[in-house]
Design an enzyme around this catalytic site. Sequence first.
Site, PDB file in Angstrom:
ATOM      1  N   LYS A 208       0.831  -1.210   0.000  1.00  0.00           N
ATOM      2  CA  LYS A 208       0.000   0.000   0.000  1.00  0.00           C
ATOM      3  C   LYS A 208       0.863   1.255   0.000  1.00  0.00           C
ATOM      4  O   LYS A 208       0.489   2.268  -0.582  1.00  0.00           O
ATOM      5  CB  LYS A 208      -0.962  -0.012   1.192  1.00  0.00           C
ATOM      6  CG  LYS A 208      -2.020  -1.078   1.011  1.00  0.00           C
ATOM      7  CD  LYS A 208      -3.239  -0.897   1.870  1.00  0.00           C
ATOM      8  CE  LYS A 208      -4.290  -1.933   1.492  1.00  0.00           C
ATOM      9  NZ  LYS A 208      -5.225  -2.228   2.563  1.00  0.00           N
TER      10      LYS A 208
ATOM     11  N   LYS B 206      -6.015 -12.388  -9.181  1.00  0.00           N
ATOM     12  CA  LYS B 206      -7.115 -12.720  -8.276  1.00  0.00           C
ATOM     13  C   LYS B 206      -8.398 -12.003  -8.707  1.00  0.00           C
ATOM     14  O   LYS B 206      -8.336 -10.840  -9.099  1.00  0.00           O
ATOM     15  CB  LYS B 206      -6.717 -12.238  -6.867  1.00  0.00           C
ATOM     16  CG  LYS B 206      -7.334 -12.994  -5.730  1.00  0.00           C
ATOM     17  CD  LYS B 206      -6.759 -12.527  -4.401  1.00  0.00           C
ATOM     18  CE  LYS B 206      -7.494 -11.320  -3.868  1.00  0.00           C
ATOM     19  NZ  LYS B 206      -7.394 -11.145  -2.414  1.00  0.00           N
TER      20      LYS B 206
ATOM     21  N   LYS C 198     -12.627  -6.708  -7.037  1.00  0.00           N
ATOM     22  CA  LYS C 198     -13.454  -5.532  -7.288  1.00  0.00           C
ATOM     23  C   LYS C 198     -12.746  -4.536  -8.187  1.00  0.00           C
ATOM     24  O   LYS C 198     -13.373  -3.836  -8.967  1.00  0.00           O
ATOM     25  CB  LYS C 198     -13.711  -4.897  -5.915  1.00  0.00           C
ATOM     26  CG  LYS C 198     -14.821  -3.912  -5.831  1.00  0.00           C
ATOM     27  CD  LYS C 198     -16.150  -4.621  -5.757  1.00  0.00           C
ATOM     28  CE  LYS C 198     -17.277  -3.622  -5.848  1.00  0.00           C
ATOM     29  NZ  LYS C 198     -17.574  -2.967  -4.592  1.00  0.00           N
TER      30      LYS C 198
HETATM   31  P1  AMP Z   1     -10.990  -8.081   0.139  1.00  0.00           P
HETATM   32  O1  AMP Z   1     -12.210  -7.373  -0.302  1.00  0.00           O
HETATM   33  O2  AMP Z   1     -10.003  -8.342  -0.968  1.00  0.00           O
HETATM   34  O3  AMP Z   1     -10.356  -7.505   1.391  1.00  0.00           O
HETATM   35  O4  AMP Z   1     -11.459  -9.555   0.567  1.00  0.00           O
HETATM   36  C1  AMP Z   1     -12.397  -9.810   1.565  1.00  0.00           C
HETATM   37  C2  AMP Z   1     -12.364 -11.300   1.873  1.00  0.00           C
HETATM   38  O5  AMP Z   1     -12.658 -12.085   0.708  1.00  0.00           O
HETATM   39  C3  AMP Z   1     -11.006 -11.788   2.367  1.00  0.00           C
HETATM   40  O6  AMP Z   1     -11.208 -12.772   3.360  1.00  0.00           O
HETATM   41  C4  AMP Z   1     -10.359 -12.402   1.150  1.00  0.00           C
HETATM   42  O7  AMP Z   1      -9.447 -13.439   1.492  1.00  0.00           O
HETATM   43  C5  AMP Z   1     -11.562 -12.939   0.391  1.00  0.00           C
HETATM   44  N1  AMP Z   1     -11.313 -12.846  -1.051  1.00  0.00           N
HETATM   45  C6  AMP Z   1     -11.206 -11.716  -1.786  1.00  0.00           C
HETATM   46  N2  AMP Z   1     -10.988 -11.987  -3.092  1.00  0.00           N
HETATM   47  C7  AMP Z   1     -10.937 -13.338  -3.189  1.00  0.00           C
HETATM   48  C8  AMP Z   1     -10.728 -14.240  -4.261  1.00  0.00           C
HETATM   49  N3  AMP Z   1     -10.536 -13.825  -5.514  1.00  0.00           N
HETATM   50  N4  AMP Z   1     -10.743 -15.574  -3.991  1.00  0.00           N
HETATM   51  C9  AMP Z   1     -10.949 -16.021  -2.726  1.00  0.00           C
HETATM   52  N5  AMP Z   1     -11.148 -15.220  -1.672  1.00  0.00           N
HETATM   53  C10 AMP Z   1     -11.141 -13.896  -1.887  1.00  0.00           C
END
Ligand code: AMP
Length: 329
Positions: free
Chosen positions: A112, A193, A196
């Site tokens: 970040k 990955k 969003k």
């Molecule tokens: P984030 O919005 O990236 O902070 O993710 C929120 C939660 O969703 C966290 O627990 C991440 O590990 C999970 N997560 C986000 N993107 C993915 C993905 N592409 N595959 C699996 N888990 C995800």
Amino acid sequence: MARRVFSGIQPTGAIHIGNYLGAVRNWARLQDQIDSYFCIVDYHAVTIPYDPREMPTRVFEAAVDLLASGIDPQKCTFFIQSYVPEHTELCWIFNSFAPLGALERMTQFKEKRDQFRESVNAGLFTYPVLQAADILLYKADLVPVGEDQLQHLELCRDIARRFNYRFGAAFPEPEAELTPAARIMALNDPTRKMSKSIPGSYVNLSDSDDAIRRAIRTAVTDVGPRGAEMSSGVANLFTLLAAFSAPETMARFRNEYDAGTLRYVDLKNQLAEDLVRAIAPIRARREELMAHPERVWQIMDAGAERARAIAVQTMAEVREKMGLRRGGR
Ligand code: AMP
Ligand code: TRP
């Protein structure tokens, strides 16, 4: 045996099937088995630039999506971080237990810092300290997270250990429970990955049937000739098939793949229809909740009240042990 679970999710608005498989579905399972605390971490979200006019919607949509996808306020304590100010109070205390060197080594901080070069602030730096406060305020000993959070968990244990050593045993040393689901990859770029921040990479729980079908139909499968190894795009579709389709369906497509007779269009059609079927009831619950915001806020207020009852006790104990506020009260 673990006694209590805590996990947090950032309010990034509507959630996608990566969040659902990677976090929420696992939480919904845990709430049936053990005393669980699940939190929308809005104080964490203010460490990077954001628009205050959008924050209420982001928090509300996250609450709605989690409730719609199975987080049950009867079975767990589900709340919004900023409604329980003790999180920030304990974070301040923990700042005096967090080694600077460890904070400087945090991968997420370094990423970040490079991403937001002009606006790197101390909040970004102490982000993992607030996370430790989230967990230890409830004395949780089990934290379901993705792999990227293991380093933060290690710091959390370190802080607990240092506090206990200095002021007497107060906190458990929480263990991570690695999310069982694999990482879901971006539909349009399976080397990254699902996220969003990559348009076209995801399916949201709020998407219409047609939007779901379109996203799956245009998903990347093989680029170039088919090799000996399954390509990451096809593997990603199989991961989704395993999550959303019947085991027999999965087995049938797997056999076809092994025999070299699989047509990707058939795989995609099947997956799209199974996704549509899985998401429809979630979307319906979601729309029902969206239409009754006061009901959602009531649930979140009640959750915060339950969380706060524990948080207040922990803070009294912490102040007492540290010789603050005449006996901790
Ligand atoms: P984030 O919005 O990236 O902070 O993710 C929120 C939660 O969703 C966290 O627990 C991440 O590990 C999970 N997560 C986000 N993107 C993915 C993905 N592409 N595959 C699996 N888990 C995800
Ligand atoms: N940092 C976590 C993430 O980015 C979110 C989070 C905040 C969290 N506090 C937490 C996760 C406490 C588990 C426990 O996903």
